[in-house]
Scaffold this active site. Structure first.
Site, PDB file in Angstrom:
ATOM      1  N   SER A 117       0.841  -1.190   0.000  1.00 36.60           N
ATOM      2  CA  SER A 117       0.000   0.000   0.000  1.00 36.60           C
ATOM      3  C   SER A 117       0.884   1.250   0.000  1.00 36.60           C
ATOM      4  O   SER A 117       1.718   1.408  -0.884  1.00 36.60           O
ATOM      5  CB  SER A 117      -0.956  -0.057   1.204  1.00 36.60           C
ATOM      6  OG  SER A 117      -2.035   0.817   1.046  1.00 36.60           O
ATOM      7  N   ASP A 157      -9.311  -6.260  -4.545  1.00 37.72           N
ATOM      8  CA  ASP A 157      -8.852  -5.133  -3.725  1.00 37.72           C
ATOM      9  C   ASP A 157      -9.847  -3.970  -3.860  1.00 37.72           C
ATOM     10  O   ASP A 157     -10.029  -3.438  -4.949  1.00 37.72           O
ATOM     11  CB  ASP A 157      -7.463  -4.692  -4.201  1.00 37.72           C
ATOM     12  CG  ASP A 157      -6.806  -3.678  -3.271  1.00 37.72           C
ATOM     13  OD1 ASP A 157      -7.530  -2.933  -2.586  1.00 37.72           O
ATOM     14  OD2 ASP A 157      -5.564  -3.633  -3.239  1.00 37.72           O
ATOM     15  N   HIS A 192      -7.038  -6.181  -0.323  1.00 39.12           N
ATOM     16  CA  HIS A 192      -5.911  -5.297  -0.072  1.00 39.12           C
ATOM     17  C   HIS A 192      -4.884  -5.969   0.843  1.00 39.12           C
ATOM     18  O   HIS A 192      -3.686  -5.743   0.719  1.00 39.12           O
ATOM     19  CB  HIS A 192      -6.422  -3.990   0.544  1.00 39.12           C
ATOM     20  CG  HIS A 192      -5.452  -2.857   0.451  1.00 39.12           C
ATOM     21  ND1 HIS A 192      -4.928  -2.429  -0.753  1.00 39.12           N
ATOM     22  CD2 HIS A 192      -4.907  -2.064   1.408  1.00 39.12           C
ATOM     23  CE1 HIS A 192      -4.095  -1.412  -0.528  1.00 39.12           C
ATOM     24  NE2 HIS A 192      -4.067  -1.176   0.772  1.00 39.12           N
TER      25      HIS A 192
END
Length: 277
Positions: A125, A230, A258
């Site tokens: 991320s 995601d 995610h």
């Protein structure tokens, strides 16, 4: 916007911090660039690997299965808390327009302070964005890189997703609790709002640019992993990075969200180990 977005987005934090047993983990702080950065270290391998957490995350909250199970004979694994996150406080976290570049420099300088001559990066991320910038700006220091859930620019679609998580009081209790325990409610809520403002400022730049201009400068072997479910980072971001990082590989996980490295930890760890070797 789907109501369950915050749950899906931050489902990484639904799990309690992993208890890591039967192995030695160093937990310490080191002075880097005017702040004291906290890190955890395990393993005895010659290949140094730095784990870079996501928004509001820390090594402890974001990488339990990696600290526990990545091969300790092959790798020395370090998980860091970026400044203002986890136990790298003070200072409080802030988000100037160069905060990703600052994190990239902090991360590299931390590993140099720990006397590693070269490192590989596992970035999730926001940590994936930081890893891309580090690889582009410090090419001689980065050996290999695995990133997932990262984006090189911000679109209108992204901005809508970010606004959907601004108010942490609307998150489910299960999602909120681990971060409240880590930070206290006020710091957690305030920092999440500041993060949304911080990431949204890139939307005002040409092409929503975060680091797209740096992607052609990445020289190290790069594996991009993308969870096809995601809810935070649409597939086109992974495709864009794959297209612009020369020689990169893209691996899709059909059921991955995610937090694919937590939900499918064994599969992810094997993928990362195979690539890093």
């Amino acid at each position: 916007m789907p109501r369950n977005l915050p749950y899906s987005l931050l489902s990484s934090h639904l799990f309690p911090p992993f208890q890591i047993k039967h192995t030695s983990i160093t937990s310490a702080k080191v002075a880097v660039n005017g702040v004291h950065l906290h890190y955890q270290q395990t393993g005895e391998g010659d290949h140094a690997v730095l784990l870079l957490p996501g928004m509001l995350g820390s090594g402890e909250t974001d990488f339990g299965p990696q600290l526990k199970n990545l091969n300790k004979k092959l790798f020395t694994v370090v998980a860091w808390d970026p400044r203002g996150y986890g136990r790298s406080k003070p200072p409080d976290r802030d988000f100037p327009v160069d905060f990703f570049e600052r994190d990239a420099k902090d991360a590299v300088d931390l590993m140099k302070a720990l006397k590693f001559k070269k490192v590989s990066l596992l970035g999730w991320s926001d940590g994936g964005i930081t890893a891309l910038i580090a690889a582009a700006k410090y090419p001689s220091y980065i050996h290999k890189m695995v990133i997932w859930g990262a984006n090189a620019y911000v679109t209108d679609e992204d901005s809508m997703i970010y606004e959907g998580i601004r108010d942490v009081s609307k998150w489910s209790e299960r999602t909120r609790k681990p971060l409240e325990a880590l930070y206290g409610y006020d710091y957690f809520a305030r920092t999440c709002e500041k993060w949304v403002d911080g990431i949204s400022q890139f939307k005002l730049l040409p092409d929503g640019n975060i680091c797209r201009h740096l992607l052609p400068q990445v020289q190290c072997p790069t594996l991009i992993v993308h969870g096809e479910k995601d809810p935070l980072v649409p597939r086109f971001h992974a495709d864009f990075i794959h297209e612009h990082v020369k020689g990169s590989r893209l691996h899709l996980m059909p059921e991955g969200k995610h937090n694919l490295h937590l939900r499918f930890a064994d599969e992810f760890n094997k993928l990362a180990e195979d690539f890093l070797q």
